[in-house]
Design an enzyme around this catalytic site. Sequence first.
Site, PDB file in Angstrom:
ATOM      1  N   LEU A  15      10.889  28.519  65.986  1.00 57.21           N
ATOM      2  CA  LEU A  15      10.203  27.791  67.236  1.00 57.21           C
ATOM      3  C   LEU A  15       8.983  28.619  67.559  1.00 57.21           C
ATOM      4  O   LEU A  15       8.432  28.508  68.696  1.00 57.21           O
ATOM      5  CB  LEU A  15      11.219  27.950  68.485  1.00 57.21           C
ATOM      6  CG  LEU A  15      12.555  27.214  68.337  1.00 57.21           C
ATOM      7  CD1 LEU A  15      13.582  27.465  69.631  1.00 57.21           C
ATOM      8  CD2 LEU A  15      12.153  25.663  68.231  1.00 57.21           C
ATOM      9  N   LYS A  65       9.769  40.823  56.050  1.00 55.99           N
ATOM     10  CA  LYS A  65       9.243  41.978  56.785  1.00 55.99           C
ATOM     11  C   LYS A  65       8.971  43.226  56.157  1.00 55.99           C
ATOM     12  O   LYS A  65       8.229  44.036  56.544  1.00 55.99           O
ATOM     13  CB  LYS A  65      10.451  41.950  57.751  1.00 55.99           C
ATOM     14  CG  LYS A  65      10.617  40.758  58.658  1.00 55.99           C
ATOM     15  CD  LYS A  65      11.790  41.163  59.826  1.00 55.99           C
ATOM     16  CE  LYS A  65      12.179  40.058  60.655  1.00 55.99           C
ATOM     17  NZ  LYS A  65      11.064  40.032  61.777  1.00 55.99           N
ATOM     18  N   VAL A 133      15.706  42.027  60.347  1.00 58.40           N
ATOM     19  CA  VAL A 133      15.521  42.900  61.473  1.00 58.40           C
ATOM     20  C   VAL A 133      16.257  43.888  61.799  1.00 58.40           C
ATOM     21  O   VAL A 133      16.195  44.608  62.564  1.00 58.40           O
ATOM     22  CB  VAL A 133      15.669  41.687  62.591  1.00 58.40           C
ATOM     23  CG1 VAL A 133      17.124  41.700  62.833  1.00 58.40           C
ATOM     24  CG2 VAL A 133      15.026  42.124  63.782  1.00 58.40           C
TER      25      VAL A 133
END
Length: 284
Positions: A15, A65, A133
């Site tokens: 989003l 990441k 994460v």
Amino acid sequence: MKKYLVIGNPVEHSLSPKLHNYWIKKNNINAVYEKQQLNESDIEGIINEVKNGKIDGINVTVPFKKSVIPFLDKLTPLANETHSVNTIYKENKNGANIIVGDNTDVDGFKQSLEYINYNVKNKKVFILGAGGVVPSILKALEKLGAAKVYISNRTKEKAKDLESYYKASLRLETLDWGQSPDFDIIINATSLGLKNNDKIELDYNKHKPKFFGKKKLFYDVIYNPDKTNFLLKGEELGNETTNGKMMFICQAQLAFKIWHNILPKIDNETIKLLGGQITSLSKF
């Protein structure tokens, strides 16, 4: 017009474009934010587009990441500590473009707990997953004073690597996948839940005492869909639940500030824009 991107694989669920383009319009910025699915072999090329000015900034999601790091010129202290980058921007130093990797996930996670009035200090935390994460969550838990952290990953070696890295600053213990300790908060930091039929492989019947109780919190880093099977199971067992939407909004706010030097507002309109709602957990 400036151009910003979120990169990942998968990325269709993101989003980020909806949120960033909303803030861009609100603040009258001449820019656009898009999403792009990449393979590992595409990373160097996309970073080069930042260097040559075709792209002005990038958000990085799973599974890149860590793998973006070799292609960057510099890391901020937080990105260096966590070996995790979720925000890329450009600095001009002596006429040269320096590509910098930053991490807004650490503070994004911290702020998400503050938003729901959850104090993790002296609590036991159980994390599912060791990639993406998770290094940022561990750094945040270290800062917030968690009493003990358990981590379980399908590939145990990845969890052991994190245990080795954080053992000096955080009481961290690696468990076999499927094991369950006693905990106050359980965090799903795997990608299991992005698909409707995804389920976490935990024996809830065997570990009943550990999964029941109004004082426990089930936290899913995934924010789309609103309620994963993991969170639905948490509710079924009588626990409080929250998804990663507030973490997503907070990390995005900090990335927006890095790129545009404006801290956008997080209000009810912002939350409604993304669907669903985020409520304060008064029981904590």
